[in-house]
Enzyme design. Structure first.
Site, PDB file in Angstrom:
ATOM      1  N   GLY A 140     -34.459 -12.797 -18.681  1.00  0.00           N
ATOM      2  CA  GLY A 140     -33.320 -12.223 -19.444  1.00  0.00           C
ATOM      3  C   GLY A 140     -33.880 -12.285 -21.012  1.00  0.00           C
ATOM      4  O   GLY A 140     -34.605 -11.287 -21.210  1.00  0.00           O
ATOM      5  N   GLU A 196     -25.079 -13.225  -8.834  1.00  0.00           N
ATOM      6  CA  GLU A 196     -24.876 -11.952  -8.660  1.00  0.00           C
ATOM      7  C   GLU A 196     -23.549 -11.822  -7.692  1.00  0.00           C
ATOM      8  O   GLU A 196     -23.303 -12.638  -6.846  1.00  0.00           O
ATOM      9  CB  GLU A 196     -25.874 -11.371  -8.041  1.00  0.00           C
ATOM     10  CG  GLU A 196     -27.261 -11.716  -8.853  1.00  0.00           C
ATOM     11  CD  GLU A 196     -27.560 -10.660 -10.233  1.00  0.00           C
ATOM     12  OE1 GLU A 196     -27.185  -9.481 -10.040  1.00  0.00           O
ATOM     13  OE2 GLU A 196     -27.885 -11.244 -11.097  1.00  0.00           O
ATOM     14  N   ASP A 207     -35.319 -13.681  -6.282  1.00  0.00           N
ATOM     15  CA  ASP A 207     -35.122 -13.517  -7.613  1.00  0.00           C
ATOM     16  C   ASP A 207     -36.169 -14.097  -8.587  1.00  0.00           C
ATOM     17  O   ASP A 207     -37.107 -13.542  -9.152  1.00  0.00           O
ATOM     18  CB  ASP A 207     -33.901 -13.785  -8.195  1.00  0.00           C
ATOM     19  CG  ASP A 207     -33.428 -13.424  -9.470  1.00  0.00           C
ATOM     20  OD1 ASP A 207     -33.413 -12.306  -9.784  1.00  0.00           O
ATOM     21  OD2 ASP A 207     -33.831 -14.293 -10.193  1.00  0.00           O
ATOM     22  N   LYS A 211     -40.126 -12.777  -9.910  1.00  0.00           N
ATOM     23  CA  LYS A 211     -40.300 -13.116 -11.438  1.00  0.00           C
ATOM     24  C   LYS A 211     -41.650 -13.630 -11.431  1.00  0.00           C
ATOM     25  O   LYS A 211     -42.509 -13.509 -12.530  1.00  0.00           O
ATOM     26  CB  LYS A 211     -39.132 -13.788 -12.151  1.00  0.00           C
ATOM     27  CG  LYS A 211     -37.904 -13.079 -12.281  1.00  0.00           C
ATOM     28  CD  LYS A 211     -36.722 -13.823 -12.573  1.00  0.00           C
ATOM     29  CE  LYS A 211     -35.442 -13.201 -13.094  1.00  0.00           C
ATOM     30  NZ  LYS A 211     -34.154 -14.023 -12.981  1.00  0.00           N
TER      31      LYS A 211
END
Ligand code: HSE
Length: 436
Positions: A140, A196, A207, A211
């Site tokens: 983020g 989500e 997820d 990353k």
């Protein structure tokens, strides 16, 4: 009022107007003057592409900006930068590749796209000399991409460890602090809107897996094949595991581990016991953290919000300014510079780690000896054993802390252990990381 001597307006297009896309639009408007004063650039939104033109949205923008065709972004010559926030790996891939071919700089937050097709995207970016920026794809609002790519460019990266999924971290924190079991904590995360709409990738670890692959690419110069890495989510963590971990001096985190060891790169994501005294143990709730160890810089820690409108649009806006600078002064790199200085990745079965193993066993004499025998035959050492007292003859948990062993050898031994008549149900195997 613009005080500086230089101000330029740059046309941009946006694909996706969900939480992050709407945040980019809203925050570019809200901080237009601040961004212009600081950077010398003002961004003019010329087109917003959405799937459903009729959908009610909580951020409003002029109806004339909206379109349902991403091709419209390419047909406007005044659009110089395209922000891709539609997610997925098919349409987003087509849009990204077409944008690069047309000479538009791409800013994306799409971690799955980069993890799965980063090699193709950056090959084209290099061929067309058009950068792709992706700060919003990992953690983020934490500026970890720019830090690894630029600030630490002079370091050999020894390891990167990250708490990379806020939803999982929220669930584990609630299990740890409030004693909730996994289904209760997940229901809470969904109700509070942290997970989500479809939390599958949050929960199954992918997820964070995507990353981790992106961080590995920046640290080591190539894209690890997602099909070769071990990625596990937190769905097998139980209140019992939280309890045993704590009694042994650890907490459980979903940890992305990226490191270079003896000339090979190791990448994986799994529930991991980390010492309660380690700084990552105090990263709680929806927060993310990334710990980088470089040969010159030593240990660095990045901490912040890994999801949400404000943090993620922060990263997109930072990339827009970076892209604007490139428009004015082109560079010789394009967002990611592949190289072969670190060879290849190590297969997950060859990665050596330490483990927490919880079994459910018959409480009978000789059971521990049988299990230790299987591990001993495989050359796998046990560093400690925990078995709570139970009523004789009843199934009981048995927790083993395992010394360093290759994951493949550990799984093979575990298959033999599971086949012993005295072992009931599915064993639970998590990593142990001491960061030494
Ligand atoms: N859903 C993710 C998380 C954020 O919970 O961290 C976007 O990758």
């Amino acid at each position: 009022m613009m005080q500086g001597c230089f101000m330029k307006t740059i046309g941009i297009g946006l694909a996706g107007f969900g939480t992050v896309g709407a945040g980019v639009y809203e925050n570019l408007e809200r901080h237009r003057e601040l961004i212009a004063e600081r950077s010398g650039y003002s961004f003019a939104m010329r087109r917003i592409v959405v799937r459903d033109l009729q959908k009610q949205r909580d951020v409003s923008a002029p109806a004339s900006l909206f379109s349902s065709r991403w091709q419209d972004l390419l047909e406007d010559p005044e659009i110089k930068i395209i922000v891709e926030l539609i997610g997925g790996t098919t349409e987003a891939f087509d849009l990204t590749m077409a944008a690069i071919r047309s000479g538009r700089i791409v800013v994306t937050g799409n971690k799955a796209l980069l993890a799965e097709r980063g090699a193709e995207i950056f090959a084209l970016a290099s061929e067309c000399k058009v950068p792709v920026f992706f700060e919003a794809a990992v953690a983020g609002g934490i500026p970890i991409i720019q830090s690894l790519r630029d600030a630490f460019v002079g370091n050999r990266i020894e390891s990167v460890h990250g708490i990379l999924n806020g939803t999982s971290n929220y669930i584990l924190t609630r299990m740890q602090e409030a004693g909730l079991d996994y289904p209760e904590a997940l229901a809470e995360a969904v109700t509070l809107g942290y997970a989500e709409a479809d939390p599958t990738l949050d929960i199954n670890g992918w997820d964070a897996g995507h990353k981790a692959i992106i961080l590995a690419a920046l640290a080591y110069g190539f894209w690890v094949d997602p099909t070769t890495i071990r990625v596990e989510g937190i769905d097998r963590v139980s209140a019992a595991d939280i309890h045993f971990a704590k009694s042994l001096g650890y907490c459980i985190k979903l940890l992305g581990s990226i490191r270079e060891k003896n000339g090979k790169v190791e990448v994986g994501v799994a529930p991991t016991l980390i010492p309660l005294g380690n700084v990552l143990a105090s990263v709680n709730g929806v927060f993310n953290a990334v710990a980088v160890r470089g040969d010159l810089v030593g240990d660095s820690l990045f901490y912040g919000r890994g999801a949400g409108r404000g943090p993620t649009s922060t990263s997109v806006i930072g990339d827009l300014v970076e892209a604007a600078h490139v428009l004015d002064a082109p560079r010789g790199t394009f967002g990611f510079a592949p190289h072969a200085l670190y060879g290849s990745s190590r297969s997950s079965s060859e990665i050596v780690g330490s483990y927490y193993l919880r079994l459910s066993v018959d409480d009978k004499p000789g059971v521990l000896a049988l299990i230790a025998g299987v591990l001993g035959e495989a050359g796998i050492g046990i560093s400690s054993v925990v078995q709570p007292e139970s009523i004789a003859g009843v199934e009981t948990p048995l927790v083993l802390m395992i010394h360093e062993a290759a994951y493949g050898a550990m799984c093979a031994a575990l298959a033999k252990i599971t086949a012993l008549g005295c072992v009931k149900g599915e064993p639970v195997l998590f990593n142990v990381e001491t960061f030494s």
